[in-house]
Design a protein around this motif. Structure first.
Motif, short mmCIF file in Angstrom:
data_model
loop_
_atom_site.label_atom_id
_atom_site.label_comp_id
_atom_site.label_asym_id
_atom_site.label_seq_id
_atom_site.Cartn_x
_atom_site.Cartn_y
_atom_site.Cartn_z
N PRO A 1 99.72 40.87 -69.37
CA PRO A 1 99.45 41.44 -68.11
C PRO A 1 100.12 42.86 -68.20
CG PRO A 1 101.35 40.04 -67.79
CD PRO A 1 100.74 39.75 -69.33
N PRO A 2 99.81 43.80 -67.54
CA PRO A 2 100.52 45.15 -67.55
C PRO A 2 102.06 45.18 -67.02
CG PRO A 2 98.85 44.99 -65.56
CD PRO A 2 98.75 43.82 -66.39
N SER A 3 102.70 45.89 -67.15
CA SER A 3 103.99 46.19 -66.92
C SER A 3 104.15 46.78 -65.75
CB SER A 3 104.77 46.64 -68.03
OG SER A 3 106.25 46.56 -67.40
N LEU A 4 105.14 46.29 -64.81
CA LEU A 4 105.49 47.07 -63.57
C LEU A 4 106.74 47.95 -64.03
CD1 LEU A 4 105.30 44.77 -60.52
CD2 LEU A 4 103.82 46.77 -60.87
N LEU A 5 107.40 47.78 -65.19
CA LEU A 5 108.41 48.68 -65.46
C LEU A 5 107.96 50.18 -65.69
CD1 LEU A 5 110.03 46.21 -68.17
CD2 LEU A 5 110.83 46.74 -65.58
N PRO A 6 109.05 51.23 -65.29
CA PRO A 6 108.43 52.49 -65.40
C PRO A 6 108.12 52.83 -66.75
CG PRO A 6 110.78 52.38 -64.35
CD PRO A 6 110.23 50.99 -64.56
N ALA A 7 107.54 53.86 -66.95
CA ALA A 7 107.40 54.55 -68.43
C ALA A 7 108.88 54.88 -68.87
CB ALA A 7 106.39 55.29 -68.52
N PRO A 8 109.02 54.96 -70.04
CA PRO A 8 110.57 55.39 -70.62
C PRO A 8 110.28 56.80 -70.42
CG PRO A 8 109.20 54.20 -72.16
CD PRO A 8 108.36 54.01 -71.11
N SER A 9 111.50 57.53 -70.00
CA SER A 9 111.55 58.81 -70.15
C SER A 9 111.56 59.62 -71.51
CB SER A 9 112.95 59.42 -69.33
OG SER A 9 113.05 58.75 -68.16
N ALA A 10 110.93 60.87 -71.50
CA ALA A 10 110.62 61.18 -72.85
C ALA A 10 111.94 62.13 -73.34
CB ALA A 10 109.66 62.23 -73.01
#
Length: 97
Positions: free
Chosen positions: A88-97
């Motif tokens: 499933p897709p994650s609900l966690l925010p994308a990591p910051s660059a």
């Protein structure tokens, strides 16, 4: 009560000495508002399974809103992943660059 107040004193004034801490719980109240309005308008659920579904879908909706993501896109991706046997897709925010 006074003893408890003194024990909590530092936490009560955190907003005064930590930048970014709001003195109210307005953000939390605003986040809960859609769920409260839904419950009042629909008279709640009739089963434990219905309650679990509402808990989960409201959490997904609130998380997508906080992250600026489309709820519909997330639900389509989740359904597609399930149908294709993918993770499933994650609900966690994308990591910051």
């Amino acid at each position: 009560m006074c003893g408890n107040l003194l024990d909590s004193w530092p936490a009560l004034w955190t907003f005064a000495y930590v930048d970014g801490v709001e003195p109210t719980n307005n953000a939390a109240e605003r986040a809960l508002r859609p769920a409260v309005l839904w419950r009042k308008g629909s008279f709640g659920t009739q089963s434990d399974a219905g309650s679990r579904f509402v808990e989960r879908i409201m959490t997904v909706a609130a998380t997508c809103k906080q992250q600026g993501r489309s709820l519909l896109d997330f639900l389509v991706a989740a359904s597609t992943a399930t149908r294709l046997g993918l993770p499933p897709p994650s609900l966690l925010p994308a990591p910051s660059a």
